[in-house]
Design a protein around this motif. Structure first.
Motif, PDB file in Angstrom:
ATOM      1  N   PHE A 333      11.587 -13.487 -27.615  1.00 32.26           N
ATOM      2  CA  PHE A 333      11.968 -13.323 -26.214  1.00 32.26           C
ATOM      3  C   PHE A 333      10.813 -13.680 -25.283  1.00 32.26           C
ATOM      4  O   PHE A 333      11.026 -14.142 -24.175  1.00 32.26           O
ATOM      5  N   SER A 334       9.589 -13.407 -25.741  1.00 29.77           N
ATOM      6  CA  SER A 334       8.401 -13.652 -24.922  1.00 29.77           C
ATOM      7  C   SER A 334       8.243 -15.131 -24.617  1.00 29.77           C
ATOM      8  O   SER A 334       8.390 -15.990 -25.485  1.00 29.77           O
ATOM      9  N   GLY A 335       7.912 -15.416 -23.366  1.00 26.95           N
ATOM     10  CA  GLY A 335       7.743 -16.810 -22.961  1.00 26.95           C
ATOM     11  C   GLY A 335       6.667 -17.529 -23.738  1.00 26.95           C
ATOM     12  O   GLY A 335       6.848 -18.683 -24.160  1.00 26.95           O
ATOM     13  N   GLN A 338       7.887 -18.234 -27.246  1.00 31.86           N
ATOM     14  CA  GLN A 338       8.879 -19.311 -27.242  1.00 31.86           C
ATOM     15  C   GLN A 338       8.215 -20.672 -27.081  1.00 31.86           C
ATOM     16  O   GLN A 338       8.585 -21.642 -27.760  1.00 31.86           O
ATOM     17  N   ILE A 377      15.006 -18.557 -30.726  1.00 30.92           N
ATOM     18  CA  ILE A 377      14.722 -18.514 -29.298  1.00 30.92           C
ATOM     19  C   ILE A 377      15.831 -17.728 -28.602  1.00 30.92           C
ATOM     20  O   ILE A 377      16.992 -18.113 -28.615  1.00 30.92           O
ATOM     21  N   ARG A 378      15.446 -16.597 -28.011  1.00 28.59           N
ATOM     22  CA  ARG A 378      16.420 -15.730 -27.331  1.00 28.59           C
ATOM     23  C   ARG A 378      15.987 -15.593 -25.876  1.00 28.59           C
ATOM     24  O   ARG A 378      14.803 -15.402 -25.578  1.00 28.59           O
ATOM     25  N   ILE A 379      16.937 -15.672 -24.958  1.00 33.51           N
ATOM     26  CA  ILE A 379      16.614 -15.727 -23.536  1.00 33.51           C
ATOM     27  C   ILE A 379      16.958 -14.414 -22.843  1.00 33.51           C
ATOM     28  O   ILE A 379      18.101 -13.964 -22.870  1.00 33.51           O
ATOM     29  N   GLN A 382      12.254 -11.670 -20.032  1.00 35.02           N
ATOM     30  CA  GLN A 382      10.873 -11.858 -20.475  1.00 35.02           C
ATOM     31  C   GLN A 382      10.585 -13.296 -20.904  1.00 35.02           C
ATOM     32  O   GLN A 382       9.452 -13.634 -21.225  1.00 35.02           O
ATOM     33  N   SER A 383      11.627 -14.130 -20.922  1.00 35.01           N
ATOM     34  CA  SER A 383      11.488 -15.464 -21.471  1.00 35.01           C
ATOM     35  C   SER A 383      10.784 -16.397 -20.493  1.00 35.01           C
ATOM     36  O   SER A 383      10.664 -16.105 -19.300  1.00 35.01           O
ATOM     37  N   GLY A 387      11.086 -21.555 -23.782  1.00 35.94           N
ATOM     38  CA  GLY A 387      12.245 -21.129 -24.552  1.00 35.94           C
ATOM     39  C   GLY A 387      13.534 -21.732 -24.050  1.00 35.94           C
ATOM     40  O   GLY A 387      14.365 -22.210 -24.824  1.00 35.94           O
ATOM     41  N   LYS A 413      15.565 -16.571 -16.089  1.00 37.41           N
ATOM     42  CA  LYS A 413      14.955 -15.243 -16.093  1.00 37.41           C
ATOM     43  C   LYS A 413      15.565 -14.378 -14.984  1.00 37.41           C
ATOM     44  O   LYS A 413      15.850 -13.189 -15.189  1.00 37.41           O
ATOM     45  N   GLU A 422      20.779 -10.174 -22.247  1.00 41.00           N
ATOM     46  CA  GLU A 422      20.322 -11.397 -22.896  1.00 41.00           C
ATOM     47  C   GLU A 422      21.314 -12.508 -22.610  1.00 41.00           C
ATOM     48  O   GLU A 422      22.533 -12.265 -22.520  1.00 41.00           O
TER      49      GLU A 422
END
Length: 561
Positions: A333-335, A338, A377-379, A382-383, A387, A413, A422
């Motif tokens: 999730f973190s940019g 990603q 890759i999950r959006i 926090q992305s 990502g 975001k 998400e």
């Protein structure tokens, strides 16, 4: 925290220094594996498995590749007994699989166990009695000599009944509560049992040294195992087995260090199901080896199926962060994560390296049946730009210009943050296309035609502007320049084209072209537009109209506010 004074260390160090295992860096080969899901795992369930569920689980364990499976404690209940008889009588045990059955060192239980296992092609009779100081003092109220004698008499009866039966039985002995036993005394008990069985090269014996309750740090257990391996009688004909539990949360570490210390075999369960905090997790152990280039000799390529069967038959749940198997263990999730993963995947595509080294992913998720579209890759809020751009490119073919990536990232975001959820890949795609692609209001392009005028292009465009259809004309040194001049001169709009990119959306003769156009409008605000069409020129015109429509719509909304 109050009350700590009533506790003390309950383990026993070896009587000599045993630290040779510290010189080993990693596990070089897989141990022999024995699943105890159907015995130790089953007895820890709130609702033990039915006969049908046990059979389904047994088949799964065989498919995974287990060659030794402890199927139960047949003298403990009718269900346990019936399960073993069903496996034998219906010929459900493959020729290369050995079933293992557990028995206490008590005569009537041992005899019942031999009745249950009769007819099995390959079987291990697993004998145990507790040897720890606490059990001797509080439970059995027996001396060391009396406890040792229980083990010896049980070993003698196993040998006698095996010779009378003529079955193809192997023996295993466990000094239960080994970790709470004085190590030199545990050695005496095991050697006394071995002196009865007298293992040979063609009929080896298993000595199992369980972490019945985890009482120490992993390095202590490793030293205990090393001491046992160094001083055990008939060592070359003994298979040293470990059966760790997880009371301190160190079951995997205990096992890995125990293997470095000389163990040959591991008893454990899938996902670590077992008494209290559980048994050691064989999946984690095996996949740890796999991630270091060692064949674990077990096949977990379809982890989602294994999880499904396990959850159905045990009514337990695999945690979302369970190593290698949890729903979120590969999720980023973190940019920054990603971005690193996306760049790592692009590096693999460009260089095709022999070994897997993608940042933040210790193994390729596809190796255990996971897919990038939903697992990596999950959006969310926090992305980052990396990502979102990776998702749009990897799954849908959009290769966003670098300057556009940041804008799209912040846009997604913001949506995730406001909706507090998400965004799934299809949602990211739908949001992207709704916001940027082929926007047709307030100006809708119907058709256009170009003709050359020396070095320039003249363009006639049929357009619907605020509901009114008209034909406008423009001239410029390129196609987009001609269309831009037509829009500026006839629709009272002001803008400059700042960036342009195009590419094929997918490979093949039926592929479409995608174009990206950035304009700077009359408010000095950059706006992106995306166009898709079979014809590259048409896609670029659509992108220009999309950018312009976004600019005009936002300006009008601002003025109305």
């Amino acid at each position: 925290m109050k009350g700590y004074e009533k506790y003390k260390r309950q383990y026993y160090m070896p009587p000599e220094n045993c630290m040779d295992w510290t010189q080993k860096e990693y596990i070089e080969k897989a141990p022999a594996w024995c699943s105890v899901d159907l015995r130790d795992g089953n007895q820890s369930l709130i609702i033990p498995m039915s006969l049908e569920e046990k059979i389904e689980f047994f088949k799964l364990l065989v498919d995974v590749g287990f060659k030794e499976i402890e199927v139960g404690f047949p003298a403990a209940s009718e269900t346990e007994y019936e399960f073993l008889r069903t496996l034998i009588e219906e010929d459900m045990i493959p020729d290369d699989v050995t079933v293992q059955v557990l028995t206490q060192a008590r005569e009537h239980i041992i005899r019942k166990t031999f009745e249950a296992v009769k007819g099995a092609k390959n079987a291990v009779i697993h004998l145990y009695n507790s040897t720890s100081f606490a059990q001797r003092e509080q439970v059995f109220k027996k001396s060391k000599e009396e406890i040792l004698n229980i083990a010896v008499e049980g070993a003698k009866l196993l040998k006698q009944l095996s010779e009378e039966d003529g079955g193809n039985y192997r023996f295993e002995y466990s000094p239960e509560s080994f970790t709470g036993t004085e190590i030199d005394y545990a050695l005496d008990v095991c050697n006394a049992v071995l002196d009865i069985w007298k293992p040979t090269a063609d009929k080896k014996v298993i000595i199992n040294l369980p972490v019945t309750v985890e009482l120490s740090m992993p390095h202590v257990y490793a030293s205990q195992i090393e001491y046992m391996c160094k001083h055990m009688n008939y060592r070359e004909n003994v298979i040293v087995s470990l059966h760790p539990h997880n009371d301190r949360g160190c079951g995997v570490a205990d096992t890995e260090l125990g293997i470095l210390a000389g163990a040959d075999r591991i008893e454990g369960t899938l996902f670590g199901n077992g008494e209290r905090t559980g048994n050691v997790d064989i999946i984690t152990l095996a996949m740890n080896m796999y991630s270091m280039g060692v064949d674990p000799q077990l096949d977990f390529h379809d982890m989602p199926h294994i999880v499904e069967v396990y959850e159905n038959v045990t009514r337990m749940k695999v945690g979302m962060r369970q190593p290698y198997a949890g729903q979120l263990v590969f999720a980023a999730f973190s940019g920054s994560h990603q971005d690193a993963i996306a760049k790592g995947m692009h590096y693999r595509d460009a260089h095709d390296p022999q070994h897997w080294t993608v940042p933040y992913l210790p193994i390729d998720p596809r190796d255990v049946g996971r897919v990038y579209e939903t697992d990596v890759i999950r959006i969310n809020s926090q992305s980052g730009k990396g990502g979102v751009a990776f998702m749009l490119e990897e799954y849908y073919g959009y290769e966003l210009p670098n300057e556009m990536r940041e804008e799209i990232g912040y846009f997604m975001k913001d949506v995730s943050d406001k909706q507090h959820k998400e965004l799934l890949p299809n949602e990211v795609k739908d949001l992207f296309e709704k916001e940027y692609r082929n926007i047709n209001a307030p100006f809708e392009m119907q058709d256009f035609h170009f003709k050359r005028d020396g070095e320039n292009y003249i363009c006639d465009i049929n357009v619907i502007a605020d509901g009114m259809e008209q034909t406008i004309t423009g001239k410029g040194n390129g196609r987009l320049d001609a269309i831009s001049n037509a829009l500026r001169d006839n629709l009272q709009v002001s803008f400059d084209i700042m960036d342009y990119k195009e590419h094929s959306l997918s490979k093949g003769s039926t592929s479409k072209a995608v174009s990206y156009v950035k304009i700077n409008d009359c408010r000095n605000i950059d706006q992106w537009g995306v166009g898709i069409h079979e014809d590259i020129i048409t896609s670029s015109v659509k992108a220009l109209f999309a950018a312009l429509n976004r600019a005009v719509s936002q300006r009008r909304a601002s003025e109305e506010a």
